[in-house]
Design a protein around this motif. Structure first.
Motif, PDB file in Angstrom:
ATOM      1  N   HIS A 130       0.837  -1.208   0.000  1.00 15.49           N
ATOM      2  CA  HIS A 130       0.000   0.000   0.000  1.00 15.49           C
ATOM      3  C   HIS A 130       0.870   1.255   0.000  1.00 15.49           C
ATOM      4  O   HIS A 130       1.280   1.735   1.062  1.00 15.49           O
ATOM      5  CB  HIS A 130      -0.896  -0.048   1.245  1.00 15.49           C
ATOM      6  CG  HIS A 130      -1.952   1.005   1.296  1.00 15.49           C
ATOM      7  ND1 HIS A 130      -3.112   0.857   2.014  1.00 15.49           N
ATOM      8  CD2 HIS A 130      -2.043   2.231   0.732  1.00 15.49           C
ATOM      9  CE1 HIS A 130      -3.854   1.946   1.893  1.00 15.49           C
ATOM     10  NE2 HIS A 130      -3.223   2.803   1.123  1.00 15.49           N
ATOM     11  N   HIS A 186      -6.455  -0.826   5.508  1.00 20.83           N
ATOM     12  CA  HIS A 186      -6.541  -0.291   6.876  1.00 20.83           C
ATOM     13  C   HIS A 186      -7.275  -1.266   7.816  1.00 20.83           C
ATOM     14  O   HIS A 186      -8.116  -0.865   8.626  1.00 20.83           O
ATOM     15  CB  HIS A 186      -7.234   1.078   6.877  1.00 20.83           C
ATOM     16  CG  HIS A 186      -6.660   2.051   5.887  1.00 20.83           C
ATOM     17  ND1 HIS A 186      -5.334   2.444   5.908  1.00 20.83           N
ATOM     18  CD2 HIS A 186      -7.218   2.695   4.825  1.00 20.83           C
ATOM     19  CE1 HIS A 186      -5.115   3.298   4.908  1.00 20.83           C
ATOM     20  NE2 HIS A 186      -6.225   3.451   4.230  1.00 20.83           N
ATOM     21  N   LYS A 200      -7.331  -0.432  -7.597  1.00 18.53           N
ATOM     22  CA  LYS A 200      -7.431   0.305  -6.335  1.00 18.53           C
ATOM     23  C   LYS A 200      -8.741   1.082  -6.296  1.00 18.53           C
ATOM     24  O   LYS A 200      -9.084   1.783  -7.250  1.00 18.53           O
ATOM     25  CB  LYS A 200      -6.257   1.291  -6.215  1.00 18.53           C
ATOM     26  CG  LYS A 200      -6.411   2.336  -5.093  1.00 18.53           C
ATOM     27  CD  LYS A 200      -6.234   1.730  -3.718  1.00 18.53           C
ATOM     28  CE  LYS A 200      -6.781   2.583  -2.584  1.00 18.53           C
ATOM     29  NZ  LYS A 200      -5.919   3.604  -2.056  1.00 18.53           N
ATOM     30  N   HIS A 246       1.794   5.152  -2.266  1.00 16.62           N
ATOM     31  CA  HIS A 246       1.302   6.160  -3.220  1.00 16.62           C
ATOM     32  C   HIS A 246       2.494   6.895  -3.827  1.00 16.62           C
ATOM     33  O   HIS A 246       2.780   8.032  -3.455  1.00 16.62           O
ATOM     34  CB  HIS A 246       0.351   7.122  -2.515  1.00 16.62           C
ATOM     35  CG  HIS A 246      -0.845   6.441  -1.926  1.00 16.62           C
ATOM     36  ND1 HIS A 246      -1.873   5.964  -2.704  1.00 16.62           N
ATOM     37  CD2 HIS A 246      -1.162   6.117  -0.648  1.00 16.62           C
ATOM     38  CE1 HIS A 246      -2.787   5.398  -1.924  1.00 16.62           C
ATOM     39  NE2 HIS A 246      -2.372   5.462  -0.676  1.00 16.62           N
ATOM     40  N   ASP A 278       0.767   2.683   3.522  1.00 10.32           N
ATOM     41  CA  ASP A 278       0.129   3.905   2.994  1.00 10.32           C
ATOM     42  C   ASP A 278       1.194   4.971   2.741  1.00 10.32           C
ATOM     43  O   ASP A 278       0.909   6.168   2.778  1.00 10.32           O
ATOM     44  CB  ASP A 278      -0.933   4.440   3.974  1.00 10.32           C
ATOM     45  CG  ASP A 278      -2.097   5.114   3.255  1.00 10.32           C
ATOM     46  OD1 ASP A 278      -2.032   5.259   2.022  1.00 10.32           O
ATOM     47  OD2 ASP A 278      -3.058   5.513   3.939  1.00 10.32           O
TER      48      ASP A 278
END
Ligand SMILES: [Zn+2]
Length: 392
Positions: free
Chosen positions: A69, A266, A164, A71, A320
């Motif tokens: 996960h 999450h 996603k 970005h 994340d």
């Protein structure tokens, strides 16, 4: 001075001319100085723990990591993407931290997706994987269900490894004109869920948010500071569904598409592990990642440890990671990974879940859960490798 005396002093100062008991009894040598920073606001308060407990430094994970996960890129609207992190810098951190692969979830679609795949996945085989995203702006168009399924197939041909779905679905995406929120389990997405299942592309889906984001931002809200820093994260009032309604809508999707693998990001609903367990028990195609939720898992370490042991084949590592410094619990870098490794591998007590002077998601600290090597191996990489078709 103990707490009781402090209270007595305060009450005396407030309510009476009579000197408080503690002051009357204090020997003349006592420190009668007023506490410093008496006008301290809660935002300025940075208490340091006085516990003498072991601090284990874990610079590298015990097993090769797949960060499921991240970005590295973000979409700019209209299908374009922007690199938020430099791949060369990512690789340096990855080598230091024993990270085999970073999965870049926000790869967009169309030309932007192709650019992300070229610069990450093709340029550095095995080190980066790129997921695609739905073209939400077309969701109200006639013919969208087929268009979206075709677009996912096109993304797969271009090399995308998964799909996603941001929390956009359920909390932001609205019907054009009417402005009504589009439900997660709306039938128009059925061809998309089926298409990715047939192509063996896992879905990384973020649904809902911490329960406190659905409550008033008042003195009872345990994420008061976080919501003050990010007011747009509040989903209190208006026409927002409840956390449970959002979760149940996602369950409908998992139920309807049993061939499709879903990674509920999450920890799905990290504050309610009993509910997440119930979901995992009833949906064999459900998995979870732990991104940006070690703050939740680590403050319920006994329940978390049992959860990891029981669902050890269905939990994947994720952070994340982003370039955004305003969310320290996910700012990409060595310090971020070291905290995750400490949480998973050690039984250290009461440490920060984010590299920040004040715990950014709420004022508590966490406890390591000391997973067995077998569970670490699966959670760090083996489970994600199976999902995205990498050899373990
Ligand atoms: Zn994310």
């Amino acid at each position: 001075m103990n707490r009781r005396n402090w209270l007595a002093l305060s009450a005396g100062a407030l309510f009476g001319p009579k000197p408080p008991l503690a002051a009357q009894q204090a020997p003349s040598s006592a420190n009668t100085q007023a506490p410093q920073d008496s006008g301290l606001s809660v935002e300025q308060y940075q208490p340091k723990s006085m516990l003498h407990t072991p601090e284990t430094h874990v610079p590298r994970a015990r097993f090769p990591v797949i960060d499921f996960h991240t970005h590295i890129t973000g979409t700019t609207g209209g299908g374009g993407i922007r690199f938020r992190m430099d791949p060369a810098n990512c690789l340096a951190v990855m080598d230091r931290k024993n990270i085999r692969t970073m999965v870049n979830l926000t790869g967009g679609n169309g030309d932007g997706l192709r650019e992300a795949i070229a610069k990450l996945q093709t340029a550095h085989p095995g080190r980066f994987m790129v997921f695609t995203e739905p073209a939400w702006s077309h969701a109200s168009d006639a013919g969208y269900p087929k268009y979206q399924a075709d677009q996912v197939e096109d993304a797969h041909r271009a090399g995308a490894k998964g799909l996603k779905v941001l929390k956009t679905l359920g909390l932001f995406l609205r019907e054009k004109g009417a402005g009504k929120l589009i439900a997660i389990d709306d039938r128009r997405f059925d061809p998309m869920w089926e298409a990715v299942g047939a192509l063996k592309m896992p879905v990384a889906i973020h649904t809902s948010d911490p329960e406190a984001f659905f409550l008033p931002i008042d003195r009872f809200n345990e994420r008061w500071e976080e919501l003050h820093a990010h007011p747009s994260w509040s989903f209190h009032g208006k026409d927002f569904p409840s956390n449970r309604q959002l979760q149940e809508a996602r369950r409908n999707v998992m139920r309807r598409h049993p061939r499709t693998q879903f990674v509920c990001l999450h920890v799905a609903d990290s504050e309610d592990l009993a509910y997440v367990s119930e979901c995992l028990d009833s949906h064999p195609n459900m998995h979870v990642d732990i991104a940006a939720r070690i703050g939740e898992l680590g403050r319920q370490p006994r329940a978390a440890r049992k959860f990891f042991d029981k669902y050890q084949d269905r939990i994947v590592f994720g952070t994340d990671a982003s370039a955004d410094a305003s969310t320290p619990q996910q700012t990409f870098g060595d310090a971020l990974y070291e905290i995750y490794y400490r949480f998973l591998e050690t039984e250290d007590e009461y440490f920060d879940y984010a590299p920040a002077p004040v715990p950014p998601q709420g004022r508590w600290r966490i406890y390591g859960i000391g997973l067995s090597e077998q569970v670490q191996r699966k959670v760090y990489g083996a489970n994600a490798a199976r999902l995205i078709g990498l050899t373990a």
